[in-house]
Enzyme design. Structure first.
Site, PDB file in Angstrom:
ATOM      1  N   ASP A 355      12.147   1.278   0.639  1.00 40.96           N
ATOM      2  CA  ASP A 355      11.071   0.943  -0.243  1.00 40.96           C
ATOM      3  C   ASP A 355       9.715   1.823   0.661  1.00 40.96           C
ATOM      4  OD1 ASP A 355       9.277   0.188  -2.187  1.00 40.96           O
ATOM      5  OD2 ASP A 355       9.110  -1.887  -1.458  1.00 40.96           O
ATOM      6  N   GLU A 358       7.052   6.829   0.071  1.00 36.92           N
ATOM      7  CA  GLU A 358       6.372   8.138  -0.381  1.00 36.92           C
ATOM      8  C   GLU A 358       5.789   8.947   0.835  1.00 36.92           C
ATOM      9  OE1 GLU A 358       6.941   5.083  -2.890  1.00 36.92           O
ATOM     10  OE2 GLU A 358       5.502   4.762  -1.456  1.00 36.92           O
ATOM     11  N   ASP A 435       6.855  -0.282  -9.279  1.00 40.79           N
ATOM     12  CA  ASP A 435       6.080  -1.450  -9.588  1.00 40.79           C
ATOM     13  C   ASP A 435       5.268  -1.943 -10.993  1.00 40.79           C
ATOM     14  OD1 ASP A 435       6.699  -2.270  -7.124  1.00 40.79           O
ATOM     15  OD2 ASP A 435       4.689  -1.860  -6.010  1.00 40.79           O
TER      16      ASP A 435
END
Length: 720
Positions: A355, A358, A435
């Site tokens: 997670d 990015e 999300d």
């Protein structure tokens, strides 16, 4: 030798705009014309002026090899130019063509008239740019002409870019000129197979990863994890996986366990396995700056961290506080990261969740590291700024993660889930859509998002069922699980908040809706596993747009409520309003007692001419669901049907050596009987001596018969 063949040209600086090594030879004179070469059946590569060889590509499996000149009548040709300091590529859209793909973004299934930003972004509730830039980048457009023929355009650049799909497809990049690949074939399915030939396919996952999965930020302490597992079993709701979010860690230090709340992870995993559950654990890229913490110390000793513009270790802030980030462009860093999984997986973990990759950085503009941070590269990757490698940071991370899990458990298939990825990243990880929120809009958006991910080469995806943030009403959650049971990746997840979002948290009625929906998924596991195997071989999606049933039917092109699972099963959510459904024979089926009576369940229809294999209801995929095997048979207008069933050990790699069974079934009406037989078998997996139930779905009802696998005859009622 073809100009497209040399693989080292980019590393040596022959690609216009590349960062040159000081020892690079002087490049040859730049060309002034676009170079066009065939690189496959119905596939052409176009190199812009100044580019003399196809660069190393992170999206592609291998550097393309030229097979000859592009035909003079090739219909799709990109135009290259510089505009406002950016590289621009323009492709004229054929008259009447519908556009799809573009990866993970919000918006309609049909992408005509859309504009997105390709810049992987931590985007809570999809609030930034209205979800037009999210966690992944897929510089790819699929086009379908009115006659059903199709084309695909791949812009092979990792740099920050915009992609607009109007009368022209316009790709504008902040980087140098890039190659463009065009696929032109007879159907959208054939184009996607071409994309898979270029970018690779999803590896066959372990069978347990197809089951229902339950997550929360976070289940803690470890006793709470076991309570959740026991509750599923007590309530007879099938489930295969429980997920551990960041709170299992010691101060959010990756590869650590909180000594108070998770003192014995090996025991926890052992107890989950005893209950029939697998476990997946989160690992983020940010490593806490903490001398004495072995991950930080070993990374510092090996100089693995991303550098800032002044050549210092870049420091950002994420969950642990001040962190450094591995530079995954370096082979040494990749190996260091992979090696960290040896001890971690030895605790009994079954999968890993990458997670925040990015990468997300708190309290800074853009929520990521600066564009001018330095990646040092190595091997086939040249040194470059973060602006060049940002969009592939997550992809490089999950590649190293997968390698580490594979080395730790060489006899098991790795399972990795990632938030950030890039075109071609299906080779390394499944994905979820980040999300989202507990809203009806996000529920409805999840269907075209997942379909377009499949149309961009990523078949293993799905959203957080029920919505990650916010409060879900019972009605919303019930509708979401009723359709979410049919996403390729089916996981309920929620934010750290007072509301619980397990299937039983909304009362008995919603619990029963969830139980029915999940039981339907488990009955379909034989069919789903067959589809996943098909996808791993050919690259076709698992979750497909309705227009795949007839690419020439214009009425189906914009349908984004209903969807197909494979070619043979149509899923129509209860909330769908006036869906456009394919013509022909599609018969409604029941899989579980009560599914037709529950108004929130999605309607399932089987295509005429199809045979769909089903298992029995089990509580987890460890159970043998093939005793008995059930075949749903829906005859076409000629009184015939066909279908396949793929079987193997469910894990490991024996299937690569022939240890599998692919059975082709055939049904044929002969007067007042329908005979169901085995049309062929492939693979060395021993044939199962098992009972077979055949359910013939007719317009008047269901006719059932039992017999041995491959030898069942049904007697049709005589007409009066």
């Amino acid at each position: 030798m073809s100009r497209l063949l040399p693989k080292t040209a980019f590393a040596l600086g022959l690609f216009a705009g590349a960062t040159l090594a000081t020892t690079a030879p002087v490049p040859p004179a730049a060309t002034t014309q676009v170079t066009a070469e065939r690189i496959g059946d119905g596939i052409a590569a176009f190199l812009p002026p100044g580019v003399t060889a196809y660069p190393h590509s992170l999206a592609l499996l291998r550097t393309p090899e030229a097979e000859g000149a592009v035909p003079a009548d090739w219909p799709i040709r990109p135009r290259f130019d510089r505009h406002d300091g950016k590289t621009r590529v323009t492709v004229t859209v054929p008259q009447g063509a519908d556009l799809y793909g573009t990866g993970e973004v919000t918006g309609p299934l049909r992408r005509n008239g859309e504009s997105i930003t390709l810049w992987n972004t931590d985007n809570f509730e999809y609030a930034k740019d209205d979800g037009k830039r999210l966690y992944q980048s897929h510089p790819w457009v699929l086009g379908v002409r009115p006659d059903g023929s199709a084309f695909g355009v791949l812009f092979d650049s990792t740099w920050r870019a915009t992609l607009a799909t109007g009368s022209d497809i316009v790709f504008e990049s902040s980087g140098p000129a890039m190659p463009v690949i065009v696929i032109d074939r007879a159907s959208p399915q054939a184009v996607l197979k071409g994309l898979a030939e270029l970018t690779g396919t999803m590896p066959l996952p372990p069978r347990w990863a197809l089951g229902y999965q339950q997550s929360r930020w976070s289940y803690t302490p470890d006793t709470r994890v076991l309570q959740i597992a026991d509750e599923f079993r007590k309530r007879r709701i099938p489930a295969d996986v429980i997920w551990m979010d960041i709170d299992y860690m010691d101060g959010f230090r990756v590869f650590s366990f909180d000594p108070k709340t998770f003192p014995d992870p090996k025991r926890l995993n052992r107890e989950l396995h005893a209950r029939g559950f697998h476990s997946v654990w989160m690992i983020d890229p940010g490593v806490k700056i903490d001398p004495g913490y072995k991950v930080y110390d070993s990374g510092t000793a090996q100089d693995v961290w991303v550098k800032d513009a002044q050549d210092h270790d870049y420091r950002g802030t994420v969950w642990p506080g001040a962190v450094v980030f591995p530079d995954f462009t370096r082979p040494q860093t990749q190996q260091w990261w992979s090696d960290l999984y040896m001890d971690f997986m030895a605790q009994g973990a079954d999968g890993v969740w990458n997670d925040m990759n990015e990468p997300s950085v708190f309290n800074v503009d853009g929520q990521t590291m600066p564009d001018d941070n330095r990646h040092r590269g190595g091997g086939e990757l040249v040194p470059g700024p973060h602006l060049e490698y940002h969009n592939v940071y997550g992809m490089l991370m999950v590649h190293a993660t997968r390698e580490g899990i594979q080395a730790a458990n060489p006899d098991k298939r790795p399972f990795v889930l990632t938030r950030s990825n890039f075109l071609g990243g299906q080779r390394y990880a499944a994905t979820w859509t980040g999300d989202n929120a507990s809203t009806w809009d996000d529920l409805k958006l999840s269907i075209p998002m997942s379909i377009n991910l499949g149309l961009s080469g990523q078949p293993f995806s799905g959203p957080d069922i029920g919505g990650f943030s916010g409060v879900a009403t019972p009605g919303l959650w019930a509708n979401w699980i009723a359709v979410g049971a049919f996403y390729p990746f089916s996981r309920g997840h929620t934010i750290k908040a007072p509301q619980q979002k397990e299937p039983w948290a909304f009362g008995p009625a919603v619990e029963q809706t969830a139980r029915i929906a999940i039981e339907r998924r488990y009955r379909l596991l034989p069919y789903l596993y067959t589809l996943f195997r098909q996808s791993s071989v050919h690259g076709v999606p698992v979750m497909r747009p309705v227009f795949f049933a007839d690419p020439r039917d214009p009425q189906l092109r914009a349908e984004q409520q209903a969807f197909l699972l494979g070619d043979d099963l149509l899923v129509v959510p209860a909330f769908a309003q006036h869906p456009a459904l394919p013509q022909g024979i599609w018969r409604t089926v029941s899989l579980v007692d009560g599914d037709r009576a529950d108004p929130l369940q999605a309607t399932l229809k089987v295509r005429g001419g199809a045979i769909v294999p089903l298992g029995r209801i089990v509580q987890d995929s460890n159970e043998n669901s093939f005793q008995p095997l059930t075949l749903l048979v829906s005859l076409d207008a000629r009184g015939q049907a066909q279908g396949t069933l793929y079987e193997d050990a469910g894990d490991g790699y024996g299937y690569r050596h022939g240890e599998y069974r692919l059975t082709s079934y055939r049904a044929e009406r002969q007067g007042d009987t329908v005979k169901v037989s085995i049309a062929g078998r492939e693979g060395r997996w021993p044939a199962a001596a098992r009972p077979l139930v055949v359910q013939l779905i007719t317009d008047a009802g269901v006719i059932a018969a039992r017999g041995k696998d491959g030898k069942v005859t049904l007697q049709l009622p005589r007409a009066h």
